[in-house]
Design an enzyme around this catalytic site. Structure first.
Site, PDB file in Angstrom:
ATOM      1  CG  HIS A   1      -1.013  -9.341  13.214  1.00  0.00           C
ATOM      2  ND1 HIS A   1      -1.330 -10.038  12.067  1.00  0.00           N
ATOM      3  CD2 HIS A   1      -1.958  -8.363  13.333  1.00  0.00           C
ATOM      4  CE1 HIS A   1      -2.422  -9.515  11.526  1.00  0.00           C
ATOM      5  NE2 HIS A   1      -2.805  -8.487  12.261  1.00  0.00           N
TER       6      HIS A   1
ATOM      7  CD  GLU B   1     -11.134  -3.553  12.670  1.00  0.00           C
ATOM      8  OE1 GLU B   1     -10.126  -2.874  12.900  1.00  0.00           O
ATOM      9  OE2 GLU B   1     -11.221  -4.351  11.730  1.00  0.00           O
TER      10      GLU B   1
ATOM     11  CG  HIS C   1      -4.140 -12.171  15.270  1.00  0.00           C
ATOM     12  ND1 HIS C   1      -4.917 -13.238  15.604  1.00  0.00           N
ATOM     13  CD2 HIS C   1      -4.971 -11.242  14.776  1.00  0.00           C
ATOM     14  CE1 HIS C   1      -6.176 -12.963  15.308  1.00  0.00           C
ATOM     15  NE2 HIS C   1      -6.234 -11.754  14.803  1.00  0.00           N
TER      16      HIS C   1
ATOM     17  CE  LYS D   1      11.669  -9.997   0.444  1.00  0.00           C
ATOM     18  NZ  LYS D   1      12.266 -10.083   1.782  1.00  0.00           N
TER      19      LYS D   1
ATOM     20  CB  SER E   1      -1.103  -0.699  10.124  1.00  0.00           C
ATOM     21  OG  SER E   1      -2.147  -1.614  10.249  1.00  0.00           O
ATOM     22  CG  LEU E   2      -3.988  -1.400   5.395  1.00  0.00           C
ATOM     23  CD1 LEU E   2      -5.329  -2.061   5.103  1.00  0.00           C
ATOM     24  CD2 LEU E   2      -3.036  -1.625   4.224  1.00  0.00           C
TER      25      LEU E   2
ATOM     26  CG  ASP F   1      14.533  -7.768   3.203  1.00  0.00           C
ATOM     27  OD1 ASP F   1      14.594  -8.509   4.204  1.00  0.00           O
ATOM     28  OD2 ASP F   1      14.364  -8.203   2.047  1.00  0.00           O
TER      29      ASP F   1
ATOM     30  NE  ARG G   1      -1.682  -3.090  14.006  1.00  0.00           N
ATOM     31  CZ  ARG G   1      -2.475  -3.760  13.157  1.00  0.00           C
ATOM     32  NH1 ARG G   1      -2.818  -3.231  12.000  1.00  0.00           N
ATOM     33  NH2 ARG G   1      -2.903  -4.972  13.445  1.00  0.00           N
TER      34      ARG G   1
ATOM     35  CB  ALA H   1      -0.905   0.002   1.230  1.00  0.00           C
TER      36      ALA H   1
ATOM     37  CD  GLN I   1      -8.223 -11.801   7.782  1.00  0.00           C
ATOM     38  OE1 GLN I   1      -8.622 -11.600   8.911  1.00  0.00           O
ATOM     39  NE2 GLN I   1      -7.746 -12.967   7.394  1.00  0.00           N
TER      40      GLN I   1
ATOM     41  NE  ARG J   1      -5.825  -8.140  17.398  1.00  0.00           N
ATOM     42  CZ  ARG J   1      -5.594  -7.665  16.184  1.00  0.00           C
ATOM     43  NH1 ARG J   1      -4.456  -7.112  15.895  1.00  0.00           N
ATOM     44  NH2 ARG J   1      -6.519  -7.732  15.262  1.00  0.00           N
TER      45      ARG J   1
HETATM   46  C1  LIG Z   1      -3.111 -11.045   7.856  1.00  0.00           C
HETATM   47  C2  LIG Z   1      -3.008  -9.556   8.053  1.00  0.00           C
HETATM   48  C3  LIG Z   1      -4.148  -8.791   8.272  1.00  0.00           C
HETATM   49  C4  LIG Z   1      -4.049  -7.401   8.449  1.00  0.00           C
HETATM   50  N1  LIG Z   1      -5.195  -6.660   8.575  1.00  0.00           N
HETATM   51  C5  LIG Z   1      -5.094  -5.300   8.632  1.00  0.00           C
HETATM   52  C6  LIG Z   1      -6.251  -4.489   8.622  1.00  0.00           C
HETATM   53  O1  LIG Z   1      -7.369  -4.977   8.555  1.00  0.00           O
HETATM   54  N2  LIG Z   1      -6.098  -3.135   8.686  1.00  0.00           N
HETATM   55  C7  LIG Z   1      -4.872  -2.533   8.749  1.00  0.00           C
HETATM   56  O2  LIG Z   1      -4.788  -1.288   8.802  1.00  0.00           O
HETATM   57  N3  LIG Z   1      -3.758  -3.291   8.731  1.00  0.00           N
HETATM   58  C8  LIG Z   1      -3.834  -4.637   8.661  1.00  0.00           C
HETATM   59  N4  LIG Z   1      -2.693  -5.390   8.622  1.00  0.00           N
HETATM   60  C9  LIG Z   1      -1.395  -4.692   8.589  1.00  0.00           C
HETATM   61  C10 LIG Z   1      -1.182  -4.060   7.201  1.00  0.00           C
HETATM   62  O3  LIG Z   1      -1.653  -4.949   6.226  1.00  0.00           O
HETATM   63  C11 LIG Z   1       0.283  -3.742   6.939  1.00  0.00           C
HETATM   64  O4  LIG Z   1       0.812  -2.992   7.997  1.00  0.00           O
HETATM   65  C12 LIG Z   1       0.456  -2.951   5.644  1.00  0.00           C
HETATM   66  O5  LIG Z   1      -0.185  -3.605   4.586  1.00  0.00           O
HETATM   67  C13 LIG Z   1       1.930  -2.760   5.319  1.00  0.00           C
HETATM   68  O6  LIG Z   1       2.025  -2.195   4.040  1.00  0.00           O
HETATM   69  P1  LIG Z   1       3.444  -1.817   3.447  1.00  0.00           P
HETATM   70  O7  LIG Z   1       3.209  -1.171   2.127  1.00  0.00           O
HETATM   71  O8  LIG Z   1       4.238  -1.089   4.449  1.00  0.00           O
HETATM   72  O9  LIG Z   1       4.169  -3.233   3.263  1.00  0.00           O
HETATM   73  P2  LIG Z   1       3.714  -4.582   2.524  1.00  0.00           P
HETATM   74  O10 LIG Z   1       2.335  -4.529   2.021  1.00  0.00           O
HETATM   75  O11 LIG Z   1       4.090  -5.692   3.418  1.00  0.00           O
HETATM   76  O12 LIG Z   1       4.661  -4.599   1.252  1.00  0.00           O
HETATM   77  C14 LIG Z   1       6.061  -4.758   1.389  1.00  0.00           C
HETATM   78  C15 LIG Z   1       6.673  -4.744   0.011  1.00  0.00           C
HETATM   79  O13 LIG Z   1       8.091  -4.640   0.135  1.00  0.00           O
HETATM   80  C16 LIG Z   1       8.703  -5.573  -0.752  1.00  0.00           C
HETATM   81  N5  LIG Z   1      10.037  -5.890  -0.228  1.00  0.00           N
HETATM   82  C17 LIG Z   1      10.377  -6.280   1.013  1.00  0.00           C
HETATM   83  N6  LIG Z   1      11.723  -6.427   1.093  1.00  0.00           N
HETATM   84  C18 LIG Z   1      12.220  -6.133  -0.128  1.00  0.00           C
HETATM   85  C19 LIG Z   1      13.523  -6.110  -0.689  1.00  0.00           C
HETATM   86  N7  LIG Z   1      14.623  -6.425   0.005  1.00  0.00           N
HETATM   87  N8  LIG Z   1      13.675  -5.776  -1.991  1.00  0.00           N
HETATM   88  C20 LIG Z   1      12.585  -5.464  -2.746  1.00  0.00           C
HETATM   89  N9  LIG Z   1      11.329  -5.450  -2.264  1.00  0.00           N
HETATM   90  C21 LIG Z   1      11.158  -5.784  -0.971  1.00  0.00           C
HETATM   91  C22 LIG Z   1       7.755  -6.741  -0.780  1.00  0.00           C
HETATM   92  O14 LIG Z   1       8.003  -7.531  -1.920  1.00  0.00           O
HETATM   93  C23 LIG Z   1       6.412  -6.002  -0.819  1.00  0.00           C
HETATM   94  O15 LIG Z   1       6.157  -5.598  -2.142  1.00  0.00           O
HETATM   95  C24 LIG Z   1      -2.776  -6.781   8.441  1.00  0.00           C
HETATM   96  C25 LIG Z   1      -1.630  -7.547   8.232  1.00  0.00           C
HETATM   97  C26 LIG Z   1      -1.733  -8.920   8.033  1.00  0.00           C
HETATM   98  C27 LIG Z   1      -0.488  -9.708   7.781  1.00  0.00           C
END
Ligand SMILES: Cc1cc2nc3c(=O)[nH]c(=O)nc-3n(C[C@H](O)[C@H](O)[C@H](O)COP(=O)(O)OP(=O)(O)OC[C@H]3O[C@@H](n4cnc5c(N)ncnc54)[C@H](O)[C@@H]3O)c2cc1C
Length: 550
Positions: free
Chosen positions: A348, A119, A241, A36, A388-389, A220, A383, A16, A48, A287
């Site tokens: 989580h 929530e 979680h 990656k 977080s999103l 990373d 959190r 995101a 979710q 939680r």
């Molecule tokens: C099961 C689950 C349910 C969740 N539900 C919620 C929710 O309902 N509401 C909410 O707000 N949050 C929720 N969260 C948390 C939220 O989804 C995450 O905090 C958020 O999506 C993180 O987004 P991001 O863009 O920072 O990273 P991510 O979406 O994790 O993306 C990371 C990216 O970095 C890339 N990457 C990593 N290392 C490297 C590297 N060395 N080289 C190149 N690319 C790399 C990966 O390939 C990926 O593309 C949930 C998380 C999980 C796991």
């Protein structure tokens, strides 16, 4: 000679945070996004519940702020909380413009409004969602837009290895000029020059044996930024979680809290309940209390898992309310209408990370960090669900504004120092990597998990230091692979988590230690300052950069 790529803006990570930033910037810049694995693989896809923002007229920014601060156990940075809550609605509206189809509802006056859920920890209905697969809707919509954009190039299956920095002679500050990247298809290291580099690599929950996160969550970006010299903060606050399915073939499958909301009971292997002994709300306690109780019972009894049981409810009720869980468990041979589900708590969410300011800037010039890997001060010691999103969107937008203003339009690309692998050979001992992977994640789970003690943390630190030496040795002598790169980062992140946990002489929010069970009157973030780095790339960083106009 390794291949050099060039761009204005390099975004490492396609969740995101990364995708949002790319779409904001691509009007004014040539952007490269690195992922990656496949473009959609990251935590975002699996989210979710939804995203928090004030859409209801009875709700307020002040209320969103207050809920966030209460959840953060006194450790939130109020300016970050205010900034996030105030910008939430605009960021959600932007997502809607991009095509994300959040659920809507008709009210009693016949008006169509966004359907808002409530929530834990939120005092109002303020969660926008797309059924129970909000992350998938966001990820796939943004990815589609990115793929269609003529100024965005996507490098899929590329691991960023390390940042490339040059010393700025005037004030002795460092400046980031790009990164070394490993092309997983050709198995070659390339470099990429960028005027601005943004880390958006997600969290580090894979450092624990059990995690709800996908495989890419190996910290990373946090490790790379630390090696380059950035400060990190609050790494001791890992959210667990309580209920992840425990099954060798389940991968990472969460069992929603709604199960407990509908009456599911937590049981020991002998069938007895234990939550009433821990909290008067029993299975409906928050939680972190439930996760701690499960962990306590597992450690006390020396067993692999506990059980979540909803089989006393009518079979039709279960199938109707939890169709996905019913199907998934049935496929694994568990009929939840008749038997309990084996569960473990799972790492989580990473609350801490690389320190940034309100524009996403790190300590290194031209280097930014956004999303789960960053520390903005929003989450404090815990959190609040669905923030977080939101943090990904708000800080991606903030960084985009800053970058658009400071990007030089007629910038010259620079020739980067080449990656030197003339002295490394193919690994002949993959077993070493596999063994260290398992060892690291297991002792992080056992010694640095939900309930901590100083003795266990010191034991873990000692093991981490040994592993670091071994892995560094391996890294310097053998060609890189995905497992090796991730392990090198995980062991670094593990060290940061342990050091932060040892620094905190109290229990607060998600950090709970038997040696300091009280919460101190004054709340302070734990900030670690990087020493001079010693990575393979830093040696090449000493090589002077030759400016070259293309
Ligand atoms: C099961 C689950 C349910 C969740 N539900 C919620 C929710 O309902 N509401 C909410 O707000 N949050 C929720 N969260 C948390 C939220 O989804 C995450 O905090 C958020 O999506 C993180 O987004 P991001 O863009 O920072 O990273 P991510 O979406 O994790 O993306 C990371 C990216 O970095 C890339 N990457 C990593 N290392 C490297 C590297 N060395 N080289 C190149 N690319 C790399 C990966 O390939 C990926 O593309 C949930 C998380 C999980 C796991």
């Amino acid at each position: 000679m390794n291949q050099q790529n060039n761009c204005d803006v390099l975004i490492i990570g396609s969740g995101a945070a990364g995708l949002t930033l790319a779409l904001h910037l691509a009007k004014n810049a040539d952007v490269v996004i690195l992922s990656k694995g496949p473009l959609n693989e990251g935590s975002t896809y699996y989210a979710q519940g939804g995203i928090a923002a004030v859409f209801d007229e009875n709700d307020s920014i002040e209320s969103h702020m207050s809920d966030t601060i209460i959840a953060g156990a006194g450790l939130c940075d109020e300016s970050a909380v205010q900034y996030t809550a105030e910008n939430a609605k605009a960021c959600l509206e932007w997502l809607i413009e991009q095509g994300v189809d959040f659920d809507k509802d008709e009210n009693s006056q016949g008006e169509i409004k966004y359907h808002l859920t409530r929530e834990g920890g939120h005092s109002h209905r303020r969660i926008l969602h797309a059924a129970d697969a909000t992350g998938k809707a966001i990820q796939t919509t943004l990815a589609q837009r990115v793929k269609q954009h003529s100024r965005i190039r996507v490098f899929e299956r590329y691991n960023a290895i390390d940042l490339i920095c040059e010393e700025k002679s005037k004030n002795n500050n460092k400046q980031c000029v790009g990164a070394y990247i490993w092309n997983r298809s050709s198995e070659k290291v390339e470099s990429i020059y960028a005027q601005k580099t943004i880390l958006a690599t997600g969290g580090a929950s894979k450092v624990y044996q059990y995690t709800s996160n996908p495989d890419v969550a190996s910290g990373d970006g946090i490790a790379m930024a630390w090696r380059a010299g950035c400060r990190v903060a609050n790494m001791e606050f890992n959210q667990f979680h309580p209920t992840c399915l425990f099954h060798p073939d389940a991968g990472t499958f969460l069992l929603t809290e709604a199960l407990r909301g509908e009456g599911a009971k937590l049981r020991r292997p002998d069938g007895s309940r234990f939550m009433p002994a821990f909290d008067k709300r029993a299975e409906l306690a928050p939680r972190d209390i439930v996760a701690r109780a499960i962990d306590f019972e597992m450690k006390r009894l020396g067993v692999d898992c506990m059980y979540l049981d909803i089989s006393h409810k009518p079979s039709d009720f279960i199938k109707q309310h939890f169709p996905t869980i019913y199907k998934r468990t049935k496929d694994l041979g568990i009929d939840i209408t008749k038997q309990p589900m084996p569960i473990v708590p799972a790492a989580h969410y990473t609350c801490g990370g690389v320190m940034i300011d309100q524009h996403g800037r790190t300590d290194i010039h031209q280097l930014y960090a956004i999303g789960e890997m960053s520390y903005t001060g929003l989450h404090g010691a815990n959190r609040l669900a669905s923030n977080s999103l939101l943090e990904c969107l708000v800080y991606a937008r903030a960084a985009a504004l800053e970058i658009s203003e400071s990007l030089e339009q007629n910038n010259c690309f620079k020739k980067l120092p080449r990656w030197d692998d003339s002295r490394v050979i193919d690994s002949d001992e993959e077993v070493v990597i596999q063994h260290n992977w398992h060892e690291l994640r297991l002792f992080m789970w056992d010694f640095v998990g939900i309930v901590r003690t100083t003795k266990r943390l010191e034991r873990a630190l000692h093991r981490v230091e040994l592993l670091q030496q071994e892995i560094q040795d391996y890294y310097q002598n053998f060609k890189v692979s995905n497992n090796l790169l991730e392990l090198r980062n995980l062991v670094q992140v593990a060290e940061l988590i342990i050091r932060c946990a040892l620094e905190r002489k109290e229990s607060r929010g998600l950090h709970y230690t038997l040696d300091f069970p009280e919460t101190l009157a004054e709340a302070k973030p734990t900030i670690l300052v990087a020493k001079k780095n010693t990575t393979r790339s830093s040696l090449s960083n000493a090589v002077d950069l030759i400016e070259k106009a293309l």
